[in-house]
Design a protein around this motif. Structure first.
Motif: not given
Length: 257
Positions: A5-10, A12-14, A53-54, A59-60
């Protein structure tokens, strides 16, 4: 199945949870991977959430597989909008909020205010609860903000699973799931997995854990969640290993400072 899940806005996965469905023994294991876990790719050390993010879920999944020495067969990625919609689709949940939560961040337009105890959460409320790390005065989960949040997320997912197991229209729920997430699971895969979970007899067959490590670790001036290699290996073999034989330490890539 790697769920992120993503929530940090940058970008990346959070939140990252590796789910193993053991249909032979009738059990589902979810192992959370702290977002600051130390990992390596392209010859450099990174926090594991930066792999998303990469190069996205591909990739993750590659980094997680290399680190733990096991395959990642499928991936699921959900953002805040999708998370809220999925909770709304099941009519919200009654959830035992573990602590008092009082946090305001005008930059993110985020306000989190809940009292400790059981209460009904709709999609937006649920999103706030699982995002919470600390109060504005830095109280809350104590010195283990991310681990505390992981524990709340695990408890919430188990509550959701308990409600889902009472819903008979599995195909309709699977279609709703596919509408709001990015995944390489097919509708047929989801229906099969849901039926397998239903046949296991309830949430007692679902167990969550977190990769063991030290959240106060530092490396080259950056804070990392440093994994404990021996304990990670034991957890991998007891909860995640799909093979008939145990994974060995040589097959994992656990970095320590």
């Amino acid at each position: 199945i790697l769920v992120s899940g993503s929530d940090d806005g940058n970008g990346n996965s959070d939140t990252n949870i590796l789910v193993a469905v053991d249909t032979v023994n009738g059990y589902v294991y979810g192992v959370s991977i702290p977002r600051d876990s130390k990992a390596v790719w392209d010859g450099k050390s990174h926090k594991i959430n930066a792999a998303f993010g990469k190069g996205g879920m591909t990739k993750l999944a590659e980094v997680v597989s290399d680190q733990l020495g096991i395959p990642v067969d499928y991936t699921v990625s959900v953002d805040l909008t999708g998370f809220e919609a999925l909770v709304e689709a099941i009519g919200g949940v009654n959830f035992d909020v573990p602590i008092n939560m009082d946090y305001d961040d005008p930059i993110q337009n985020l306000s989190i205010h809940f009292k400790k105890g059981v209460q009904y959460l709709n999609g937006a409320d649920a999103m706030r609860v699982v995002r919470f790390r600390h109060n504005n005065d830095n109280t809350g989960y104590g010195g283990q903000q991310d681990l505390g949040r992981i524990g709340t997320q695990q408890a919430f997912l188990k509550t959701v699973a308990q409600k889902l197991m009472k819903i008979e229209n599995v195909p309709a729920m699977a279609e709703t799931f596919l509408k709001y997430v990015k995944t390489d699971l097919t509708l047929g895969n989801l229906v099969w997995l849901a039926n397998q979970a239903l046949s296991m007899g309830g949430t007692d067959a679902i167990s969550f854990a977190t990769l063991p490590g030290d959240g106060a670790g530092w490396y080259k001036g950056k804070s990392f969640y440093t994994l404990y290699p021996e304990q990670v290996l034991e957890m991998t073999n007891s909860m995640l290993n799909p093979y008939a034989t145990d994974i060995t330490a040589d097959e994992q890539n656990i970095l320590v400072p």
